[in-house]
Design a protein around this motif. Structure first.
Motif, PDB file in Angstrom:
ATOM      1  N   ILE A  48      17.317 -20.148 -35.297  1.00 27.54           N
ATOM      2  CA  ILE A  48      16.489 -19.112 -35.930  1.00 27.54           C
ATOM      3  C   ILE A  48      17.257 -17.793 -36.014  1.00 27.54           C
ATOM      4  O   ILE A  48      17.251 -17.119 -37.057  1.00 27.54           O
ATOM      5  CB  ILE A  48      15.176 -18.924 -35.152  1.00 27.54           C
ATOM      6  CG1 ILE A  48      14.304 -20.179 -35.295  1.00 27.54           C
ATOM      7  CG2 ILE A  48      14.423 -17.692 -35.650  1.00 27.54           C
ATOM      8  CD1 ILE A  48      13.083 -20.193 -34.400  1.00 27.54           C
ATOM      9  N   ALA A  49      17.948 -17.425 -34.919  1.00 29.67           N
ATOM     10  CA  ALA A  49      18.743 -16.189 -34.924  1.00 29.67           C
ATOM     11  C   ALA A  49      19.818 -16.242 -36.003  1.00 29.67           C
ATOM     12  O   ALA A  49      20.102 -15.235 -36.670  1.00 29.67           O
ATOM     13  CB  ALA A  49      19.379 -15.973 -33.552  1.00 29.67           C
ATOM     14  N   LEU A  50      20.407 -17.409 -36.178  1.00 26.76           N
ATOM     15  CA  LEU A  50      21.444 -17.579 -37.190  1.00 26.76           C
ATOM     16  C   LEU A  50      20.906 -17.349 -38.593  1.00 26.76           C
ATOM     17  O   LEU A  50      21.449 -16.550 -39.368  1.00 26.76           O
ATOM     18  CB  LEU A  50      22.035 -18.989 -37.084  1.00 26.76           C
ATOM     19  CG  LEU A  50      22.959 -19.406 -38.222  1.00 26.76           C
ATOM     20  CD1 LEU A  50      24.317 -18.741 -38.074  1.00 26.76           C
ATOM     21  CD2 LEU A  50      23.110 -20.919 -38.279  1.00 26.76           C
ATOM     22  N   SER A  82      30.356 -12.099 -48.056  1.00 27.41           N
ATOM     23  CA  SER A  82      30.841 -11.184 -47.021  1.00 27.41           C
ATOM     24  C   SER A  82      30.293 -11.549 -45.650  1.00 27.41           C
ATOM     25  O   SER A  82      30.859 -11.182 -44.617  1.00 27.41           O
ATOM     26  CB  SER A  82      30.457  -9.738 -47.358  1.00 27.41           C
ATOM     27  OG  SER A  82      31.087  -9.318 -48.553  1.00 27.41           O
ATOM     28  N   GLY A  83      29.185 -12.275 -45.625  1.00 27.75           N
ATOM     29  CA  GLY A  83      28.596 -12.680 -44.362  1.00 27.75           C
ATOM     30  C   GLY A  83      29.399 -13.738 -43.639  1.00 27.75           C
ATOM     31  O   GLY A  83      29.213 -13.948 -42.436  1.00 27.75           O
ATOM     32  N   HIS A  84      30.295 -14.403 -44.370  1.00 30.40           N
ATOM     33  CA  HIS A  84      31.206 -15.364 -43.735  1.00 30.40           C
ATOM     34  C   HIS A  84      32.333 -14.551 -43.093  1.00 30.40           C
ATOM     35  O   HIS A  84      33.433 -14.435 -43.635  1.00 30.40           O
ATOM     36  CB  HIS A  84      31.753 -16.340 -44.777  1.00 30.40           C
ATOM     37  CG  HIS A  84      30.709 -17.202 -45.387  1.00 30.40           C
ATOM     38  ND1 HIS A  84      30.305 -18.398 -44.822  1.00 30.40           N
ATOM     39  CD2 HIS A  84      29.966 -17.057 -46.509  1.00 30.40           C
ATOM     40  CE1 HIS A  84      29.363 -18.944 -45.576  1.00 30.40           C
ATOM     41  NE2 HIS A  84      29.142 -18.153 -46.600  1.00 30.40           N
ATOM     42  N   LEU A  85      32.030 -13.983 -41.946  1.00 29.43           N
ATOM     43  CA  LEU A  85      32.892 -12.968 -41.353  1.00 29.43           C
ATOM     44  C   LEU A  85      34.296 -13.457 -41.019  1.00 29.43           C
ATOM     45  O   LEU A  85      35.256 -12.685 -41.104  1.00 29.43           O
ATOM     46  CB  LEU A  85      32.237 -12.401 -40.094  1.00 29.43           C
ATOM     47  CG  LEU A  85      31.109 -11.393 -40.336  1.00 29.43           C
ATOM     48  CD1 LEU A  85      30.507 -10.936 -39.012  1.00 29.43           C
ATOM     49  CD2 LEU A  85      31.627 -10.192 -41.119  1.00 29.43           C
ATOM     50  N   TRP A  86      34.439 -14.718 -40.611  1.00 24.97           N
ATOM     51  CA  TRP A  86      35.784 -15.193 -40.296  1.00 24.97           C
ATOM     52  C   TRP A  86      36.676 -15.088 -41.529  1.00 24.97           C
ATOM     53  O   TRP A  86      37.818 -14.635 -41.434  1.00 24.97           O
ATOM     54  CB  TRP A  86      35.754 -16.637 -39.796  1.00 24.97           C
ATOM     55  CG  TRP A  86      35.017 -16.863 -38.513  1.00 24.97           C
ATOM     56  CD1 TRP A  86      34.061 -17.792 -38.264  1.00 24.97           C
ATOM     57  CD2 TRP A  86      35.183 -16.151 -37.268  1.00 24.97           C
ATOM     58  NE1 TRP A  86      33.607 -17.713 -36.972  1.00 24.97           N
ATOM     59  CE2 TRP A  86      34.276 -16.716 -36.335  1.00 24.97           C
ATOM     60  CE3 TRP A  86      36.000 -15.104 -36.870  1.00 24.97           C
ATOM     61  CZ2 TRP A  86      34.176 -16.263 -35.026  1.00 24.97           C
ATOM     62  CZ3 TRP A  86      35.901 -14.641 -35.552  1.00 24.97           C
ATOM     63  CH2 TRP A  86      35.001 -15.219 -34.652  1.00 24.97           C
ATOM     64  N   SER A  87      36.153 -15.491 -42.680  1.00 23.57           N
ATOM     65  CA  SER A  87      36.930 -15.425 -43.923  1.00 23.57           C
ATOM     66  C   SER A  87      37.226 -13.973 -44.295  1.00 23.57           C
ATOM     67  O   SER A  87      38.329 -13.628 -44.728  1.00 23.57           O
ATOM     68  CB  SER A  87      36.161 -16.101 -45.065  1.00 23.57           C
ATOM     69  OG  SER A  87      35.985 -17.484 -44.804  1.00 23.57           O
ATOM     70  N   GLY A 155      29.780 -25.540 -34.981  1.00 28.70           N
ATOM     71  CA  GLY A 155      29.812 -25.650 -36.433  1.00 28.70           C
ATOM     72  C   GLY A 155      29.165 -24.453 -37.095  1.00 28.70           C
ATOM     73  O   GLY A 155      29.694 -23.893 -38.063  1.00 28.70           O
ATOM     74  N   PHE A 156      28.026 -24.042 -36.571  1.00 30.01           N
ATOM     75  CA  PHE A 156      27.340 -22.866 -37.111  1.00 30.01           C
ATOM     76  C   PHE A 156      28.174 -21.598 -36.921  1.00 30.01           C
ATOM     77  O   PHE A 156      28.236 -20.738 -37.805  1.00 30.01           O
ATOM     78  CB  PHE A 156      25.971 -22.694 -36.447  1.00 30.01           C
ATOM     79  CG  PHE A 156      24.921 -23.631 -36.969  1.00 30.01           C
ATOM     80  CD1 PHE A 156      24.746 -23.824 -38.322  1.00 30.01           C
ATOM     81  CD2 PHE A 156      24.082 -24.308 -36.087  1.00 30.01           C
ATOM     82  CE1 PHE A 156      23.759 -24.681 -38.816  1.00 30.01           C
ATOM     83  CE2 PHE A 156      23.090 -25.162 -36.564  1.00 30.01           C
ATOM     84  CZ  PHE A 156      22.929 -25.350 -37.935  1.00 30.01           C
ATOM     85  N   LEU A 157      28.822 -21.465 -35.765  1.00 30.56           N
ATOM     86  CA  LEU A 157      29.613 -20.274 -35.489  1.00 30.56           C
ATOM     87  C   LEU A 157      30.847 -20.185 -36.389  1.00 30.56           C
ATOM     88  O   LEU A 157      31.263 -19.095 -36.776  1.00 30.56           O
ATOM     89  CB  LEU A 157      30.043 -20.247 -34.024  1.00 30.56           C
ATOM     90  CG  LEU A 157      28.960 -19.911 -32.999  1.00 30.56           C
ATOM     91  CD1 LEU A 157      29.524 -19.971 -31.591  1.00 30.56           C
ATOM     92  CD2 LEU A 157      28.363 -18.531 -33.265  1.00 30.56           C
TER      93      LEU A 157
END
Length: 216
Positions: A48-50, A82-87, A155-157
């Motif tokens: 849910i937090a994700l 932009s939410g895909h922070l690792w990228s 996987g989510f992280l």
């Protein structure tokens, strides 16, 4: 998506995606005991937090906005990519959905849910026979369901890291570790020497593929 068009505030997607993953996990895990519900509840809170940050309110993006804009001038913080922070932090170009980390996240998620499903099937039949689960994934590790949950969380992280889920992850690791120890104590009381023999030749979390589980 056009520049400055917000990809957030989509609370219906928060509810739908959270429900899908939680029910999917529930269908495989099927919690019965208080310990099971505690495990499943912690996983559900993480999910849910994700999705709240993925589609609802981007708290992590908001808190890091100044630093991100300084590091990446012209970055559209309200875009979904932009939410895909690792990228973003690695400076990857193109659609992050096709990046190596995103692909790796799908592998972790897919195998995690597969392991959760197969482990539950073995455990279900063992419990019906009042026997110790020692086949399938239980032949390699003593707690495949906890390992499955950790793989799904990883996987989510990899796909969508947030400050809250990054904080929750080590807490959940400790929680699952303690639950595993408690579960083993109960199994020793119930199965005695049989469980001791099983535990001696079967690792707790990390499989040893060079060593086969002894016959019980």
């Amino acid at each position: 998506m056009n520049h400055m068009e917000s990809a957030y505030g989509l609370w219906s997607l928060v509810i739908i995606n959270s429900a899908i993953f939680i029910m999917f996990a529930f269908s495989f895990f099927k919690p019965n005991t208080t310990r099971d519900w505690r495990t499943f509840g912690a996983f559900s809170a993480f999910v849910i937090a994700l999705f709240v940050e993925m589609y609802g309110f981007p708290l992590t993006i908001y808190l890091l906005s100044g630093w991100l804009q300084t590091r990446n001038p012209g970055l559209d913080l309200l875009s979904h990519n932009s939410g895909h922070l690792w990228s973003t932090l690695l400076g990857e170009k193109g659609d992050p959905h096709f990046g190596i980390l995103h692909i790796a996240s799908y592998i972790f998620l897919g195998f995690g849910f597969y392991l959760l499903s197969t482990a539950w099937n073995v455990l279900y039949h063992a419990q019906r026979q009042h026997a110790l689960a020692t086949t399938g994934p239980y032949a390699r590790i003593r707690h495949p369901q906890y390992v499955a949950f950790v793989m799904i969380l990883l996987g989510f992280l990899l796909q969508w890291p947030t400050l809250l889920t990054l904080i929750m992850f080590p807490i959940l690791l400790v929680m699952y570790g303690r639950l595993a120890v408690t579960e083993e104590t109960e199994m020793r009381k119930q199965f005695g020497a049989v469980y001791e023999q099983y535990a001696q030749c079967t690792p707790r979390f990390i499989p040893n593929f060079k060593r086969k589980t002894g016959n019980l």
